[in-house]
Design a protein around this motif. Structure first.
Motif, PDB file in Angstrom:
ATOM      1  N   GLU A  40       0.850  -1.183   0.000  1.00 54.70           N
ATOM      2  CA  GLU A  40       0.000   0.000   0.000  1.00 54.70           C
ATOM      3  C   GLU A  40       0.880   1.225   0.000  1.00 54.70           C
ATOM      4  OE1 GLU A  40      -3.464   0.554   2.445  1.00 54.70           O
ATOM      5  OE2 GLU A  40      -3.510  -1.587   2.888  1.00 54.70           O
ATOM      6  N   VAL A  41       0.402   2.278  -0.630  1.00 52.17           N
ATOM      7  CA  VAL A  41       1.037   3.591  -0.590  1.00 52.17           C
ATOM      8  C   VAL A  41      -0.069   4.622  -0.368  1.00 52.17           C
ATOM      9  CG1 VAL A  41       2.973   2.918  -2.080  1.00 52.17           C
ATOM     10  CG2 VAL A  41       0.919   3.909  -3.104  1.00 52.17           C
ATOM     11  N   SER A  42       0.318   5.818  -0.009  1.00 43.89           N
ATOM     12  CA  SER A  42      -0.675   6.870   0.226  1.00 43.89           C
ATOM     13  C   SER A  42      -1.386   7.225  -1.079  1.00 43.89           C
ATOM     14  CB  SER A  42       0.010   8.118   0.794  1.00 43.89           C
ATOM     15  OG  SER A  42       0.803   8.735  -0.214  1.00 43.89           O
ATOM     16  N   ASP A  43      -2.526   7.878  -0.941  1.00 44.36           N
ATOM     17  CA  ASP A  43      -3.265   8.324  -2.123  1.00 44.36           C
ATOM     18  C   ASP A  43      -2.414   9.259  -2.982  1.00 44.36           C
ATOM     19  OD1 ASP A  43      -5.414   6.861  -1.190  1.00 44.36           O
ATOM     20  OD2 ASP A  43      -6.582   8.607  -0.544  1.00 44.36           O
ATOM     21  N   ASP A  44      -1.686  10.174  -2.329  1.00 44.34           N
ATOM     22  CA  ASP A  44      -0.838  11.105  -3.076  1.00 44.34           C
ATOM     23  C   ASP A  44       0.253  10.364  -3.839  1.00 44.34           C
ATOM     24  OD1 ASP A  44      -2.285  13.303  -2.216  1.00 44.34           O
ATOM     25  OD2 ASP A  44      -0.889  13.798  -0.593  1.00 44.34           O
ATOM     26  N   ARG A  45       0.877   9.393  -3.200  1.00 51.16           N
ATOM     27  CA  ARG A  45       1.931   8.612  -3.861  1.00 51.16           C
ATOM     28  C   ARG A  45       1.346   7.828  -5.034  1.00 51.16           C
ATOM     29  NH1 ARG A  45       6.463   7.757  -6.233  1.00 51.16           N
ATOM     30  NH2 ARG A  45       7.408   5.732  -5.882  1.00 51.16           N
ATOM     31  N   PHE A  46       0.168   7.266  -4.868  1.00 47.92           N
ATOM     32  CA  PHE A  46      -0.437   6.506  -5.952  1.00 47.92           C
ATOM     33  C   PHE A  46      -0.719   7.416  -7.142  1.00 47.92           C
ATOM     34  CE2 PHE A  46      -3.538   4.096  -8.335  1.00 47.92           C
ATOM     35  CZ  PHE A  46      -2.983   2.821  -8.298  1.00 47.92           C
TER      36      PHE A  46
ATOM     37  N   GLY B 251       3.338   6.975 -14.958  1.00 45.65           N
ATOM     38  CA  GLY B 251       2.957   6.133 -16.087  1.00 45.65           C
ATOM     39  C   GLY B 251       2.629   6.985 -17.295  1.00 45.65           C
ATOM     40  N   LEU B 252       1.904   8.079 -17.083  1.00 45.76           N
ATOM     41  CA  LEU B 252       1.586   9.003 -18.178  1.00 45.76           C
ATOM     42  C   LEU B 252       2.845   9.628 -18.760  1.00 45.76           C
ATOM     43  CD1 LEU B 252      -1.565  10.764 -16.702  1.00 45.76           C
ATOM     44  CD2 LEU B 252      -1.492   9.299 -18.732  1.00 45.76           C
ATOM     45  N   ASP B 253       3.821   9.891 -17.900  1.00 45.38           N
ATOM     46  CA  ASP B 253       5.080  10.490 -18.358  1.00 45.38           C
ATOM     47  C   ASP B 253       5.851   9.569 -19.306  1.00 45.38           C
ATOM     48  OD1 ASP B 253       4.596  12.799 -16.933  1.00 45.38           O
ATOM     49  OD2 ASP B 253       5.918  12.268 -15.256  1.00 45.38           O
ATOM     50  N   ARG B 254       5.548   8.271 -19.272  1.00 48.80           N
ATOM     51  CA  ARG B 254       6.226   7.319 -20.161  1.00 48.80           C
ATOM     52  C   ARG B 254       5.615   7.299 -21.561  1.00 48.80           C
ATOM     53  NH1 ARG B 254       7.362   2.048 -16.455  1.00 48.80           N
ATOM     54  NH2 ARG B 254       8.101   1.210 -18.431  1.00 48.80           N
ATOM     55  N   ILE B 255       4.484   7.963 -21.721  1.00 47.75           N
ATOM     56  CA  ILE B 255       3.839   8.051 -23.032  1.00 47.75           C
ATOM     57  C   ILE B 255       4.498   9.205 -23.791  1.00 47.75           C
ATOM     58  CG2 ILE B 255       1.659   8.449 -24.249  1.00 47.75           C
ATOM     59  CD1 ILE B 255       1.453   5.969 -22.578  1.00 47.75           C
ATOM     60  N   PRO B 256       4.911   8.999 -25.019  1.00 50.87           N
ATOM     61  CA  PRO B 256       5.505  10.110 -25.786  1.00 50.87           C
ATOM     62  C   PRO B 256       4.532  11.286 -25.864  1.00 50.87           C
ATOM     63  CG  PRO B 256       5.837   8.027 -26.930  1.00 50.87           C
ATOM     64  CD  PRO B 256       4.908   7.746 -25.778  1.00 50.87           C
ATOM     65  N   PRO B 257       5.035  12.505 -25.684  1.00 49.21           N
ATOM     66  CA  PRO B 257       4.161  13.687 -25.688  1.00 49.21           C
ATOM     67  C   PRO B 257       3.302  13.814 -26.949  1.00 49.21           C
ATOM     68  CG  PRO B 257       6.381  14.295 -25.015  1.00 49.21           C
ATOM     69  CD  PRO B 257       6.428  12.850 -25.426  1.00 49.21           C
TER      70      PRO B 257
ATOM     71  N   ASP C 101      -3.102  -5.442  -4.248  1.00 51.66           N
ATOM     72  CA  ASP C 101      -3.166  -6.895  -4.079  1.00 51.66           C
ATOM     73  C   ASP C 101      -2.229  -7.622  -5.037  1.00 51.66           C
ATOM     74  OD1 ASP C 101      -5.117  -6.549  -2.148  1.00 51.66           O
ATOM     75  OD2 ASP C 101      -6.782  -7.165  -3.446  1.00 51.66           O
ATOM     76  N   TYR C 102      -2.080  -7.094  -6.237  1.00 48.50           N
ATOM     77  CA  TYR C 102      -1.310  -7.746  -7.291  1.00 48.50           C
ATOM     78  C   TYR C 102       0.195  -7.651  -7.050  1.00 48.50           C
ATOM     79  CZ  TYR C 102      -0.038  -8.992 -12.089  1.00 48.50           C
ATOM     80  OH  TYR C 102       0.486  -9.599 -13.200  1.00 48.50           O
ATOM     81  N   CYS C 103       0.631  -6.600  -6.380  1.00 49.96           N
ATOM     82  CA  CYS C 103       2.063  -6.330  -6.231  1.00 49.96           C
ATOM     83  C   CYS C 103       2.554  -6.659  -4.829  1.00 49.96           C
ATOM     84  CB  CYS C 103       2.334  -4.861  -6.537  1.00 49.96           C
ATOM     85  SG  CYS C 103       1.889  -4.400  -8.224  1.00 49.96           S
ATOM     86  N   SER C 104       3.822  -7.041  -4.755  1.00 55.79           N
ATOM     87  CA  SER C 104       4.386  -7.404  -3.456  1.00 55.79           C
ATOM     88  C   SER C 104       5.456  -6.422  -2.974  1.00 55.79           C
ATOM     89  CB  SER C 104       4.972  -8.819  -3.511  1.00 55.79           C
ATOM     90  OG  SER C 104       5.947  -8.903  -4.521  1.00 55.79           O
ATOM     91  N   SER C 105       5.791  -5.424  -3.795  1.00 54.84           N
ATOM     92  CA  SER C 105       6.757  -4.419  -3.367  1.00 54.84           C
ATOM     93  C   SER C 105       6.416  -3.095  -4.047  1.00 54.84           C
ATOM     94  CB  SER C 105       8.186  -4.830  -3.761  1.00 54.84           C
ATOM     95  OG  SER C 105       8.336  -4.799  -5.174  1.00 54.84           O
ATOM     96  N   GLU C 106       6.942  -2.008  -3.505  1.00 55.83           N
ATOM     97  CA  GLU C 106       6.685  -0.717  -4.125  1.00 55.83           C
ATOM     98  C   GLU C 106       7.314  -0.643  -5.514  1.00 55.83           C
ATOM     99  OE1 GLU C 106       6.883   4.087  -3.427  1.00 55.83           O
ATOM    100  OE2 GLU C 106       6.977   2.771  -1.690  1.00 55.83           O
ATOM    101  N   GLU C 107       8.467  -1.259  -5.697  1.00 57.40           N
ATOM    102  CA  GLU C 107       9.100  -1.271  -7.019  1.00 57.40           C
ATOM    103  C   GLU C 107       8.203  -1.964  -8.041  1.00 57.40           C
ATOM    104  OE1 GLU C 107      10.733  -2.488  -4.212  1.00 57.40           O
ATOM    105  OE2 GLU C 107      11.799  -0.603  -3.872  1.00 57.40           O
ATOM    106  N   GLU C 108       7.615  -3.080  -7.644  1.00 56.04           N
ATOM    107  CA  GLU C 108       6.694  -3.792  -8.534  1.00 56.04           C
ATOM    108  C   GLU C 108       5.446  -2.942  -8.799  1.00 56.04           C
ATOM    109  OE1 GLU C 108       4.420  -8.114  -8.865  1.00 56.04           O
ATOM    110  OE2 GLU C 108       5.523  -7.631  -7.040  1.00 56.04           O
ATOM    111  N   LEU C 109       4.961  -2.259  -7.775  1.00 60.94           N
ATOM    112  CA  LEU C 109       3.790  -1.398  -7.923  1.00 60.94           C
ATOM    113  C   LEU C 109       4.076  -0.265  -8.910  1.00 60.94           C
ATOM    114  CD1 LEU C 109       0.882  -0.686  -6.980  1.00 60.94           C
ATOM    115  CD2 LEU C 109       1.954   0.720  -5.194  1.00 60.94           C
ATOM    116  N   VAL C 110       5.242   0.360  -8.797  1.00 64.71           N
ATOM    117  CA  VAL C 110       5.626   1.444  -9.709  1.00 64.71           C
ATOM    118  C   VAL C 110       5.532   0.959 -11.153  1.00 64.71           C
ATOM    119  CG1 VAL C 110       7.583   2.855 -10.488  1.00 64.71           C
ATOM    120  CG2 VAL C 110       7.068   2.659  -8.037  1.00 64.71           C
ATOM    121  N   GLU C 111       6.116  -0.197 -11.431  1.00 66.40           N
ATOM    122  CA  GLU C 111       6.124  -0.723 -12.800  1.00 66.40           C
ATOM    123  C   GLU C 111       4.728  -1.147 -13.242  1.00 66.40           C
ATOM    124  OE1 GLU C 111       7.511  -1.673 -16.534  1.00 66.40           O
ATOM    125  OE2 GLU C 111       8.419  -0.468 -14.960  1.00 66.40           O
TER     126      GLU C 111
END
Length: 115
Positions: free
Chosen positions: A3-9, A16-22, A78-88
């Motif tokens: 879990e992470v805070s609402d702001d962090r999420f 994720g949006l930043d990874r989309i070409p402008p 639920d799907y992720c087991s670490s913050e690094e996995e959640l980020v991706e």
């Protein structure tokens, strides 16, 4: 489960949006991206695109409510087991759903690595 805070999420969704070409982001038309806890009927899905993809729109497609991309926070926790996995996984989910807006189906998104 992670879990992470609402702001962090929200930051993760923006990342994720930043990874989309402008140039692609500028082509997104009438789309709202929302964060919800879970899909009420399918609590394990991570994201959902609801709307008419750009490749399916008629030339006079105007006056409609925005398409909606939902990102399901608790399902992702639920799907992720670490913050690094959640980020991706948040980035993959955001990009996957935006792909639907551009008319890509699940098979095409899987082939491109955005499953």
């Amino acid at each position: 489960m992670i879990e992470v805070s609402d702001d962090r999420f929200e930051e993760l969704v923006e990342a994720g949006l930043d990874r989309i070409p402008p140039q692609l982001l500028r082509r997104m038309d009438n789309v709202a991206i929302i964060i919800s806890d879970r899909h009420p009927d399918s609590p394990h899905i991570l994201g959902l695109y609801e709307g008419v993809g750009l490749t399916e729109r008629a030339a006079n497609h105007a006056g409609f409510l925005p398409d909606v991309i939902s990102i399901f926070r608790e399902s992702l926790f639920d799907y992720c087991s670490s913050e690094e996995e959640l980020v991706e996984q948040v980035a993959v989910t955001v990009i996957h759903e935006i792909g639907h807006h551009f008319g890509l189906d699940d098979d095409e998104l899987h082939r491109l690595g955005w499953a």
